[in-house]
Design an enzyme around this catalytic site. Structure first.
Site, PDB file in Angstrom:
ATOM      1  N   GLY A 169      -8.928  15.890  34.044  1.00 50.43           N
ATOM      2  CA  GLY A 169      -8.192  14.643  34.200  1.00 50.43           C
ATOM      3  C   GLY A 169      -6.719  14.775  33.870  1.00 50.43           C
ATOM      4  N   CYS A 170      -6.090  13.629  33.611  1.00 52.27           N
ATOM      5  CA  CYS A 170      -4.632  13.566  33.519  1.00 52.27           C
ATOM      6  C   CYS A 170      -4.046  14.209  32.268  1.00 52.27           C
ATOM      7  CB  CYS A 170      -4.176  12.107  33.601  1.00 52.27           C
ATOM      8  SG  CYS A 170      -4.398  11.358  35.239  1.00 52.27           S
ATOM      9  N   ASN A 171      -4.824  14.369  31.210  1.00 50.67           N
ATOM     10  CA  ASN A 171      -4.274  15.013  30.016  1.00 50.67           C
ATOM     11  C   ASN A 171      -4.284  16.535  30.127  1.00 50.67           C
ATOM     12  OD1 ASN A 171      -7.236  14.733  29.677  1.00 50.67           O
ATOM     13  ND2 ASN A 171      -6.862  15.879  27.793  1.00 50.67           N
ATOM     14  N   ALA A 172      -4.816  17.059  31.224  1.00 43.69           N
ATOM     15  CA  ALA A 172      -4.999  18.507  31.342  1.00 43.69           C
ATOM     16  C   ALA A 172      -3.684  19.274  31.355  1.00 43.69           C
ATOM     17  CB  ALA A 172      -5.804  18.834  32.595  1.00 43.69           C
TER      18      ALA A 172
END
Length: 396
Positions: A169-172
């Site tokens: 997801g976006c925190n990756a």
């Protein structure tokens, strides 16, 4: 008393040694598909290509969402020709996972290669010196994975140490900085190639009268790849650092499991984002900042530069307001959101790249908008927040 002094002295001694070997970003490269969409005309295209023009109220709702997004354009692998060849991608609930997978397993490594080649060119060293490859994508799953395919596309050594990260997801993007830092600092002479590549084919589908989250997904996400070279011991005169990765932390916000979710189904990747996400993130960001910067005596959030994942315009606005940030603090994040949309894992690397280039263009003293200390914030399903303290380097 003497025992306490000894412990403190040892702690600071170890910290000083650690800082001397902090990992550095040596190069950054980015890539996007050639095709792109204008956000103002995208609602017309989307409802036409999905044979949904009769849903007039839904179309107007989607137009309002696009207008409020503060996104100007997005690059997409999806074209009208591709969608006409694969009409099962255009219906909301159609079984289409095989079609999506067939496209993604081919296109994701190719886009990653474009970004990687740019980073390697800027780095200026032989590709044979790359010791580690870390690849990240939320776009599809395959084995052998995109890391294996990229190894062949680039001609990396067969002995390169690979790690593939799917579905983060976006925190990756921020998590990849953390991982690259740990790898570089644990391997003397190591040169870590990090690649984040995202293609939204997995999440594209026609509208649903029951699922408003789907409209948000169709408006928000764009395609792109970013790559960087990371090392803890750059060679003077041969390698030029851009940023220093000082520390990293990750935390799960309690009781937010259901706030942001993506699920892989026969219809592709489904998306749910609670309306509470902007407020919840804004309420928790400062606690992450305090814990991260307390050892360095920094508490003025306007005195640092910001690489904040722009998950959406509402999130950026709410965090800016909650922390009392000046309008210039999140400018780089807003600019990337406007020109590319939400690029998931690649987003923060795009922001770092834009920031260092604009800092040089504006004749700033450092790569971080003239400031020394900065923060990278990533957030994603969980809700999970990654906080990376970084330092800029002087611009000669």
């Amino acid at each position: 008393m003497s025992t306490t002094v000894t412990v403190l002295t040892d702690t600071w001694s170890r910290r000083a040694k650690r800082l001397e070997g902090d990992a550095k970003i040596l190069a950054i490269g980015t890539a996007t598909p050639a095709s792109w969409v204008d956000q103002t005309t995208y609602p017309d295209f989307y409802f036409r290509i999905t044979n949904s023009q009769h849903l007039l109220e839904h179309k107007e709702k989607f137009r309002r969402i696009c207008n409020k997004s503060k996104i100007r354009k997005r690059h997409l692998v999806l074209t009208e020709e591709l969608l006409k060849k694969n009409p099962n991608l255009c219906t909301y609930n159609e079984t289409s996972l095989n079609t999506r997978q067939d496209i993604l397993v081919s296109e994701v490594p190719k886009l990653g290669k474009e970004a990687a080649m740019k980073a390697i060119k800027e780095w200026g060293r032989p590709i044979s010196e790359i010791t580690h490859l870390v690849f990240c994508t939320t776009s599809g799953v395959d084995m052998p994975g995109a890391d294996f395919q990229l190894t062949k596309l680039l001609g990396l050594n067969s002995s390169v140490k690979r790690l593939m990260m799917y579905q983060q997801g976006c925190n990756a993007g921020a998590a990849m900085l953390r991982l690259a830092k740990d790898l570089a600092e644990s391997n003397k002479g190591g040169r870590v190639l990090v690649v984040c590549a995202e293609i939204t084919i997995n999440i594209f589908r026609g509208p649903s009268l029951e699922q408003d989250d789907n409209l948000l997904a169709q408006c928000l996400f764009g395609d792109g790849a970013a790559a960087m070279i990371v090392a803890a011991d750059p060679r003077p005169g041969l390698e030029t650092p851009l940023f220093e990765l000082v520390s990293s932390a990750q935390t799960i916000v309690p009781n937010t499991d259901s706030h942001l979710k993506l699920h892989l189904r026969e219809m592709g990747l489904t998306f749910h984002c609670s309306k509470a996400v902007p407020s919840v993130l804004a309420e928790n960001v400062e606690d992450c900042l305090v814990k991260a910067f307390e050892p360095y005596g920094i508490s003025d959030w306007n005195s640092i530069f910001w690489v904040f994942h722009p998950g959406g315009n509402a999130i950026v606005d709410r965090v800016e307001e909650r922390l009392g940030l000046g309008p210039e603090k999140l400018r780089a994040s807003r600019d990337v959101l406007s020109e590319y949309g939400n690029l998931t894992s690649a987003c923060v690397l795009f922001i770092l790249d834009e920031m260092r280039k604009k800092s040089k263009k504006d004749e700033q003293m450092t790569t971080g908008e003239g400031l020394e200390w900065g923060v990278v914030f990533g957030f994603g399903p969980g809700l999970t927040i990654d906080t990376i303290i970084i330092r800029s380097v002087p611009i000669n």
